[in-house]
Design a protein around this motif. Structure first.
Motif, mmCIF file in Angstrom:
data_model
loop_
_atom_site.group_PDB
_atom_site.id
_atom_site.type_symbol
_atom_site.label_atom_id
_atom_site.label_comp_id
_atom_site.label_asym_id
_atom_site.label_seq_id
_atom_site.Cartn_x
_atom_site.Cartn_y
_atom_site.Cartn_z
ATOM 1 N N ALA A 171 0.817 -1.211 0.000
ATOM 2 C CA ALA A 171 0.000 0.000 0.000
ATOM 3 C C ALA A 171 0.847 1.256 0.000
ATOM 4 O O ALA A 171 0.317 2.352 0.099
ATOM 5 C CB ALA A 171 -0.929 -0.006 1.208
ATOM 6 N N TYR A 201 -0.284 -0.132 -7.334
ATOM 7 C CA TYR A 201 -0.138 -0.527 -5.939
ATOM 8 C C TYR A 201 -1.494 -0.605 -5.250
ATOM 9 O O TYR A 201 -2.507 -0.199 -5.812
ATOM 10 C CB TYR A 201 0.826 0.410 -5.218
ATOM 11 C CG TYR A 201 0.304 1.787 -4.861
ATOM 12 C CD1 TYR A 201 0.398 2.238 -3.551
ATOM 13 C CD2 TYR A 201 -0.253 2.643 -5.804
ATOM 14 C CE1 TYR A 201 -0.057 3.497 -3.195
ATOM 15 C CE2 TYR A 201 -0.700 3.904 -5.458
ATOM 16 C CZ TYR A 201 -0.611 4.320 -4.144
ATOM 17 O OH TYR A 201 -1.059 5.568 -3.800
ATOM 18 N N ASP A 202 -1.500 -1.132 -4.037
ATOM 19 C CA ASP A 202 -2.730 -1.421 -3.307
ATOM 20 C C ASP A 202 -3.159 -0.230 -2.452
ATOM 21 O O ASP A 202 -3.013 -0.230 -1.232
ATOM 22 C CB ASP A 202 -2.518 -2.658 -2.436
ATOM 23 C CG ASP A 202 -3.789 -3.150 -1.792
ATOM 24 O OD1 ASP A 202 -4.878 -2.810 -2.284
ATOM 25 O OD2 ASP A 202 -3.692 -3.881 -0.788
#
Length: 99
Positions: free
Chosen positions: A49, A77-78
């Motif tokens: 993240a 990305y998360d």
């Protein structure tokens, strides 16, 4: 996540070639997409993240190798927020793949 990018690219209306980049110093880019006009996009996929400047090292090497043909490079990305990281580079939420 890389598999999702590859599935989406296989359904693209325009022709594209998919590959991987690694230079002699072992800088890598997960997915390199080339189009019929010679433009190149690099995609780095992270499962975390957070994104740091170091996550763009391979993409910067790819950009230098491609010169004017280099179009852009996201790091997927998360997270839910897009963050610019310089000229033609940004961190982008993986959710952009489904919009």
């Amino acid at each position: 996540m890389q598999g999702e990018v590859l599935k989406l690219a296989s359904r693209a209306a325009a022709w594209c070639a998919l590959s991987h980049f690694r230079d002699k110093e072992r800088n890598e880019v997960d997915i390199v997409i080339g189009d019929g006009c010679g433009r190149v996009v690099g995609v780095e996929v992270k499962g975390s993240a957070t994104v740091s400047d170091g996550d763009f090292s391979g993409l910067r090497r790819l950009a230098a190798a491609c010169g004017d043909r280099f179009a852009s490079s996201p790091v997927l990305y998360d997270h839910e927020r897009a963050i610019p990281f310089g000229d033609r580079m940004a961190a982008a939420p993986v959710s952009v793949l489904w919009f």
